[in-house]
Design an enzyme around this catalytic site. Structure first.
Site, mmCIF file in Angstrom:
data_model
loop_
_atom_site.group_PDB
_atom_site.id
_atom_site.type_symbol
_atom_site.label_atom_id
_atom_site.label_comp_id
_atom_site.label_asym_id
_atom_site.label_seq_id
_atom_site.Cartn_x
_atom_site.Cartn_y
_atom_site.Cartn_z
ATOM 1 N N HIS A 231 -6.881 -1.804 14.986
ATOM 2 C CA HIS A 231 -7.029 -1.104 13.707
ATOM 3 C C HIS A 231 -6.814 -2.050 12.525
ATOM 4 O O HIS A 231 -7.657 -2.138 11.626
ATOM 5 C CB HIS A 231 -6.037 0.059 13.662
ATOM 6 C CG HIS A 231 -6.098 0.873 12.408
ATOM 7 N ND1 HIS A 231 -6.845 2.025 12.298
ATOM 8 C CD2 HIS A 231 -5.521 0.687 11.199
ATOM 9 C CE1 HIS A 231 -6.723 2.514 11.083
ATOM 10 N NE2 HIS A 231 -5.916 1.730 10.389
ATOM 11 N N GLU A 232 -5.705 -2.765 12.537
ATOM 12 C CA GLU A 232 -5.405 -3.649 11.396
ATOM 13 C C GLU A 232 -6.414 -4.790 11.327
ATOM 14 O O GLU A 232 -6.836 -5.186 10.245
ATOM 15 C CB GLU A 232 -3.978 -4.194 11.489
ATOM 16 C CG GLU A 232 -2.885 -3.123 11.573
ATOM 17 C CD GLU A 232 -3.009 -2.012 10.554
ATOM 18 O OE1 GLU A 232 -3.513 -2.256 9.441
ATOM 19 O OE2 GLU A 232 -2.613 -0.865 10.874
ATOM 20 N N GLY B 93 3.051 2.405 10.683
ATOM 21 C CA GLY B 93 2.743 1.667 11.900
ATOM 22 C C GLY B 93 2.537 0.191 11.649
ATOM 23 O O GLY B 93 3.123 -0.661 12.312
ATOM 24 N N MET C 192 0.289 -2.793 8.631
ATOM 25 C CA MET C 192 -0.393 -2.950 7.353
ATOM 26 C C MET C 192 -1.313 -4.162 7.382
ATOM 27 O O MET C 192 -0.931 -5.241 7.818
ATOM 28 C CB MET C 192 0.654 -3.078 6.241
ATOM 29 C CG MET C 192 0.069 -3.231 4.864
ATOM 30 S SD MET C 192 -0.984 -1.808 4.426
ATOM 31 C CE MET C 192 -2.155 -2.602 3.348
ATOM 32 N N GLU C 193 -2.529 -3.963 6.865
ATOM 33 C CA GLU C 193 -3.626 -4.929 7.019
ATOM 34 C C GLU C 193 -3.680 -6.004 5.938
ATOM 35 O O GLU C 193 -4.765 -6.552 5.690
ATOM 36 C CB GLU C 193 -4.956 -4.163 7.035
ATOM 37 C CG GLU C 193 -5.368 -3.522 5.690
ATOM 38 C CD GLU C 193 -4.976 -2.067 5.519
ATOM 39 O OE1 GLU C 193 -4.008 -1.637 6.184
ATOM 40 O OE2 GLU C 193 -5.607 -1.365 4.712
ATOM 41 N N GLU D 104 0.857 -1.175 0.000
ATOM 42 C CA GLU D 104 0.000 0.000 0.000
ATOM 43 C C GLU D 104 0.901 1.234 0.000
ATOM 44 O O GLU D 104 1.853 1.268 0.772
ATOM 45 C CB GLU D 104 -0.900 0.048 1.240
ATOM 46 C CG GLU D 104 -1.913 1.183 1.145
ATOM 47 C CD GLU D 104 -2.886 1.253 2.332
ATOM 48 O OE1 GLU D 104 -2.756 0.469 3.278
ATOM 49 O OE2 GLU D 104 -3.763 2.121 2.272
#
Ligand code: 7MF
Ligand code: ZN
Length: 880
Positions: A305-306, A269, A271-272, A129
């Site tokens: 979050h991820e 931070g 990445m998903e 990303e």
């Protein structure tokens, strides 16, 4: 100068992809310097594209082509062309699906930009990303092209025993020459920005999660062997996040395996990537002696979050990168809700608003201001901004406020059901919320397209004879780049009223009785009337910070002290204290600028005395009430920032409070200072936070006693929260043993990279004299490394973004230092370089001398040879 003038990409130019790639089979022969990639793609014309060209353009950068074939037939040299950014096949088959086979080479070791496939320590990993996949192979690298991925990894078995990619493992085996292979298949179609691979000598910490439907999920965290003892908190956070998303949104995990890999070298931070999240070690590793309470909270938030992206981002993704806030604003809102529910919603909200107001408001007021849904970019990596993330989350929060929790949930259910497997827009999100609730949010949409922070002013008119209060609210929004004139926004304004004795009062509004109401401010000027009042009430407005606006409501110090004692809204109680301190500090700044003696209003000391005596039992909240507004927040309120006066005035308040309330601070300190290392319940965290806030005040006394107190805590601490708080107190005072404490801390922790980052940051953010010389020395420290983003952020980032006093030295040395680092980093890692420019972007806010020094450095950056798009865009827009 740049080699060529870079292209701007516009939202208005969006067209659907001309081709689709339904499936891709990737085969990697991994090697540090010569990784061989084979990509077999099933391509077809997109029936929804109206374009009539027969060419096929695939994005690709820094790749070496080995071969290209269509349906098994190698292409002749005249059938395609390879450029710096793309490969174009002049005539692709139009009437049928076809197989495109490309082979290419890449050099991970030379990749210091950390985008695409790169080497981190001795591990190979990817970051795709936003547009990193094009550094792996030529592809339709755009989020609305979704493909099913099958990936086979081949590598040396000793160097790379662990080989990971997205989805489920489908096979593995041995090969000759000590090589082995593992294959993976992801059953969900995804955009290529969610692709990932990892290879290395990794230890695995494993656990399981049983979903709400009884499915058993394997959870695996991969780290270097020496870090296996620091994964417990991340694993617990993951399980908490999975349960929370089921309970709060009804969303269940969809694969049988969830993997997290922690890497040292990472631009962001985390990445998903589908089924294979890659994290910066900073947001995974924690042990009580190495990580602070706030690190623990950040880890929980980032893991959440991820994980939440699996639905808000992966199952439903973005049509194009202008829609980034669709997944990021929503997911930040979700992680904020999650963290609040895990700890304290009140404390979490205050922290989030504080960050928004100090940092995003500055962005919104500067040359880089842009809407939550930007309209143009040169380099998309520059738009992973506070506006897209944090203001984007506020926009989602306002929708939640306007629809109510149940209505919001209904809307989300419809959104996920309607768009599962699709690449959609912010408009689709709002539409789903409207349709599910039978409401119309036409004007609200302006929050997505209009930049800048609105200002809301208030006029009060109390009619004693009829017990009625009339409030007139006015909104306006300052001009931002390319948006000189603004339209009124739909602003939800939450309101409550207090009686003169501080108790809450009910009131009549629009024919009904309320104790609290959300006003819909939609016009530039609008009046609201509240009846049935026994006396003139005190108005508590914008409760919970119900909209990301600047509220201008002049109040006396007495009224603020009253609200600080009585407001039932925890956010507004804190806000009253912040405003009280802010007003006091601005009075002092005036005195400093007029060369008058400094004096702190007694009402301020009394207010803090009351907070010290009792704040209702939540110690974290009490610590927040005691924390003075940060220098950056105060600076944001000034027409022309005077860094020295801000620092001096704030320090004066802190010291004066410490002098006047020494006994109270000491008593609280002693009451809550105990050794309970390893405890992370809200009670222990609150005790440490409050105790360390007291220590920070007491250290301003600069007495032998206060020095001893900090040093005792530093030497005895067995948890990082207490150790670093004590060291911070030592480094920010004239402590006689400062150098010795710093040395001993370094020796104790030299093997722990994340702790050494803290050591760099503490020194870089010190307000003591000589800090700049120390920063320059630290650049030459053997542990400093320009190729490690965490280190660069810890030293260069911390100094330029969190040390206003020294970075803005009047002689310009801070600015020159930063520009030198930006130019150096530009050649190594454009994303990190561009993030560092932000220290110079706010030049218009300073005095003429500093303005010209900062501008000069920005001009020097823009004139650099081989300037990356990333740095060019930020530096040139800052100057415009
Ligand atoms: C919590 O958004 C909040 C924000 C992009 C990289 C992570 O998941 C992400 C990635 C950037 C800036 C902030 C965050 C992320 C990125 C982030 C992480 C945790 N899709 Br750039
Ligand atoms: Zn995200």
């Amino acid at each position: 100068m740049r080699d060529a003038s870079p292209q701007t990409v516009y939202l208005k130019d969006y067209t659907p992809p001309e081709y689709l790639i339904d499936q891709i089979e990737l085969h990697f022969e991994l090697d540090e310097q010569r990784t061989r990639v084979q990509a077999r793609m099933n391509v077809r014309r997109n029936p929804h594209s109206s374009a009539d060209s027969v060419a096929l353009k695939l994005w690709g950068e820094e790749l070496q082509l080995l071969s290209i074939a269509i349906d098994g037939r190698p292409l002749q040299e005249n059938e395609f062309v390879v450029g710096d950014e793309a490969l174009i096949v002049h005539e692709a088959p139009q009437d049928r699906p076809f197989e495109l086979l490309i082979e290419n080479l890449i050099d991970p070791q030379a990749n210091t930009a950390l985008e695409g496939l790169y080497l981190s320590s001795s591990m190979l990993c990817t970051q795709c990303e936003a547009q990193g996949f094009r550094k792996i192979t030529w592809f339709l690298d755009r989020p609305d092209v979704m493909s099913r991925f099958k990936t086979t990894l081949v590598a040396d078995k000793a160097k790379y025993p662990v080989l990971l990619s997205n989805g489920n493992k489908t096979g593995s085996g041995e090969l000759e020459n000590n090589r082995h292979w593992v294959s993976w298949e992801d059953p969900f179609a995804k955009p290529c920005y969610l692709f990932a691979l990892v290879a290395g000598q990794l230890a695995c910490v494993a656990d399981q999660f049983v979903t709400m439907n009884g499915r058993r999920i394997d959870l695996q965290i991969f780290v270097e062997q020496h870090n296996v003892d620091k994964c417990g908190h991340a694993m617990q956070s993951l399980k908490n996040a999975m349960r929370w998303d089921e309970q709060s949104y009804g969303l269940e995990y969809d694969l049988d395996l969830y993997m997290i890999v922690a890497v040292d070298h990472f631009n962001m931070g985390a990445m998903e990537n589908k089924g294979l999240n890659v994290f910066n070690t900073k947001f995974v590793l924690a042990r009580p002696d190495t990580a602070t309470d706030s690190d623990y909270e950040h880890i929980e938030g980032v893991i959440g979050h991820e994980y939440f992206h699996n639905w808000s981002g992966n199952r439903v993704t973005c049509r194009d990168w202008f829609q980034l806030s669709l997944k990021e604003g929503f997911t930040v809102f979700r992680d904020q809700q999650f963290s609040g529910d895990m700890t304290s919603p009140a404390v979490k909200r205050i922290e989030d608003v504080n960050a928004l107001r100090t940092r995003q408001f500055a962005e919104d007021a500067g040359p880089l201001a842009h809407p939550v849904r930007p309209e143009a970019y040169i380099e998309i990596n520059n738009f992973y901004t506070l506006t897209v993330y944090e203001k984007g989350a506020e926009v989602v929060r306002m929708l939640h406020t306007l629809l109510g929790a149940a209505g919001f949930r209904k809307g989300c259910d419809l959104y996920f059901q309607r768009h599962d497997g699709q690449a959609v827009t912010c408009e689709d999100f709002v539409k789903a919320l409207e349709d599910a609730n039978g409401v119309e949010l036409g004007q609200f949409r302006r929050w997505y397209s209009q930049a800048g922070t609105p200002v809301v002013t208030v006029e009060q008119d109390y009619d004693a004879a009829n017990g009625r209060l009339q409030l007139t609210l006015r909104q306006s929004c300052p001009p931002t780049p390319n948006q000189p004139v603004k339209q009124p926004l739909h602003i939800p304004v939450k309101l409550g009223l207090l009686n003169a004795d501080g108790s809450p009062t009910t009131f009549e509004f629009a024919g009904e009785r309320h104790s609290e109401v959300t006003l819909d401010l939609t016009a530039a000027e609008q009046s609201f009337s509240f009846g049935n009042l026994a006396g003139k009430p005190v108005v508590s407005l914008l409760r919970g910070f119900s909209a990301p606006v600047t509220l201008q409501m002049p109040r006396s110090l007495d009224e603020l002290a009253f609200l600080l004692s009585h407001d039932s809204d925890t956010f507004n109680r804190w806000e009253a204290g912040q405003q009280l301190a802010t007003q006091a500090i601005f009075q002092l700044i005036d005195s400093i600028e007029l060369d008058r003696p400094l004096q702190l209003e007694p009402v301020v000391v009394d207010a803090y005395r009351r907070v010290l005596a009792d704040a209702g039992g939540d110690l974290s909240y009490q610590a927040l009430l005691l924390a003075l507004p940060e220098e950056s927040y105060l600076s944001g309120q000034m027409p022309v920032i005077d860094v020295e006066a801000v620092h001096q005035a704030r320090e004066f308040v802190k010291k004066t409070l410490a002098e006047n309330l020494t006994e109270q601070f000491l008593e609280l300190y002693r009451q809550y200072h105990r050794d309970e290392s390893g405890c992370f319940d809200a009670g222990a965290v609150g005790r440490r936070r409050l105790k360390n806030t007291c220590l920070s005040y007491l250290s301003k006394l600069e007495t032998p006693d206060s020095h001893r107190l900090a040093e005792q805590q530093f030497r005895a601490a067995r948890n990082m929260t207490d150790q670093i708080a004590a060291l911070a107190a030592i480094v920010n005072s004239h402590h006689p043993d400062q150098a010795d404490c710093l040395d001993s801390f370094y020796r104790q922790w030299q093997q722990e990279a994340l702790v050494i980052d803290k050591w760099f940051t503490l020194q870089a953010t010190s307000s003591m004299p000589n800090t700049f010389a120390k920063v320059q020395n630290l650049m030459r420290h053997p542990a400093f490394d320009m190729k490690t983003p965490n280190r660069v952020r810890a030293l260069v980032g911390a100094f330029s973004q969190s040390n206003p006093l020294h970075f803005h030295a009047a002689n310009g040395e801070g600015y020159r230092f930063l520009a030198d680092r930006v130019i150096e980093l530009n050649a190594l890692n454009p994303q990190i370089a561009s993030r560092m420019v932000s220290g110079l972007a706010q030049w218009r806010r300073y005095d003429a001398n500093r303005q010209s020094l900062m501008k000069q450095e920005l001009q020097r950056i823009v004139a650099t040879d081989h300037l990356s798009k990333d740095v060019y865009e930020i530096a040139s827009k800052s100057l415009a």
